[in-house]
Scaffold this motif. Structure first.
Motif, mmCIF file in Angstrom:
data_model
loop_
_atom_site.group_PDB
_atom_site.id
_atom_site.type_symbol
_atom_site.label_atom_id
_atom_site.label_comp_id
_atom_site.label_asym_id
_atom_site.label_seq_id
_atom_site.Cartn_x
_atom_site.Cartn_y
_atom_site.Cartn_z
ATOM 1 N N GLU A 105 0.829 -1.209 0.000
ATOM 2 C CA GLU A 105 0.000 0.000 0.000
ATOM 3 C C GLU A 105 0.862 1.257 0.000
ATOM 4 N N LYS A 106 1.952 1.243 0.756
ATOM 5 C CA LYS A 106 2.840 2.411 0.792
ATOM 6 C C LYS A 106 3.486 2.641 -0.568
ATOM 7 N N VAL A 107 3.902 1.554 -1.223
ATOM 8 C CA VAL A 107 4.519 1.679 -2.554
ATOM 9 C C VAL A 107 3.521 2.283 -3.535
ATOM 10 N N GLU A 108 2.271 1.789 -3.501
ATOM 11 C CA GLU A 108 1.242 2.327 -4.395
ATOM 12 C C GLU A 108 0.974 3.799 -4.100
ATOM 13 N N ALA A 114 3.814 10.452 -6.725
ATOM 14 C CA ALA A 114 4.811 10.862 -7.714
ATOM 15 C C ALA A 114 4.146 11.223 -9.044
ATOM 16 N N GLU A 115 3.161 10.390 -9.465
ATOM 17 C CA GLU A 115 2.459 10.681 -10.720
ATOM 18 C C GLU A 115 1.672 11.988 -10.625
ATOM 19 N N LYS A 116 1.061 12.223 -9.459
ATOM 20 C CA LYS A 116 0.299 13.463 -9.284
ATOM 21 C C LYS A 116 1.213 14.677 -9.338
#
Length: 209
Positions: A105-108, A114-116
């Motif tokens: 969950e933390k990785v996601e 990062a994408e945002k």
């Protein structure tokens, strides 16, 4: 079949020997008494042997019972230890699964953040269009070059020509004093670099004829 202890055998033999010895030294009445004593001694010996056997049996049964109880307690202890070990192992596996899920969950979440941020950076960055060079000249530059070319034509000095350029398409509007000058103006505009087409809305001013 139970075995009679050696000590009991010795006791019986001793009693019998004593009675027999007395019987040999006494008259017939004494013999009778001796026989009774032998029978009594034999009964006493049998009773003593039975008591010894019962005592031994009770001891053996007690030992067997104690061994059974100890074995049952040991089995219960082993079962309890096994259950505790299984429970601890299951808890450890659950903890590992929970930690793994939390890590995923933390990785996601980090990926989404990062994408945002990247999208925000792209939205905030102005798009810089490359400068037009070579054949693809800027519309304002094309307009200037066309006006200069028209002013350079001697026959067009008396004309009133407006020049507008959109995406390389030159639009000529205004008045000239002859049909010939319309052709000259169109040709002068069309000969400039960067001009993709010439649209003429020129009209002939009859007053100037």
């Amino acid at each position: 079949m139970k075995t009679i202890p050696t000590t009991h055998k010795i006791l019986v033999m001793t009693c019998l020997s004593a009675v027999i010895g007395l019987a040999g030294c006494q008259p017939e009445d004494a013999t009778e008494k001796a026989e009774k004593k032998i029978e009594a001694a034999s009964e006493l010996a049998d009773k003593t042997i039975d008591k010894s056997h019962k005592a031994a049996d009770n001891q053996i049964k007690g030992i067997e019972k104690s061994l059974d109880e100890n074995a049952e307690q040991a089995k219960d202890t082993i079962d309890q230890s096994t259950d505790n070990s299984k429970e601890m192992l299951e808890k450890s596996e659950d903890n590992v699964d929970n930690v793994s899920e939390q890590a995923e969950e933390k990785v996601e979440q980090i990926k989404d953040d990062a994408e945002k941020k990247l999208d925000d950076i792209k939205a905030a960055t102005p798009v810089v269009k490359p400068e037009v060079t070579g054949e693809n000249l800027d519309d304002s530059m094309i307009t200037l070059k066309v006006k200069t070319a028209i002013m350079g034509e001697a026959l067009l000095n008396a004309s009133h020509i407006n020049v507008d350029t959109v995406n390389g398409v030159v639009k000529l509007s205004g008045t000239v004093d002859s049909e010939k000058n319309i052709v000259i103006a169109t040709k002068a505009a069309n000969s400039q670099k960067g001009v993709s087409a010439v649209q003429s809305d020129l009209t002939v001013d009859i007053k100037n004829k």
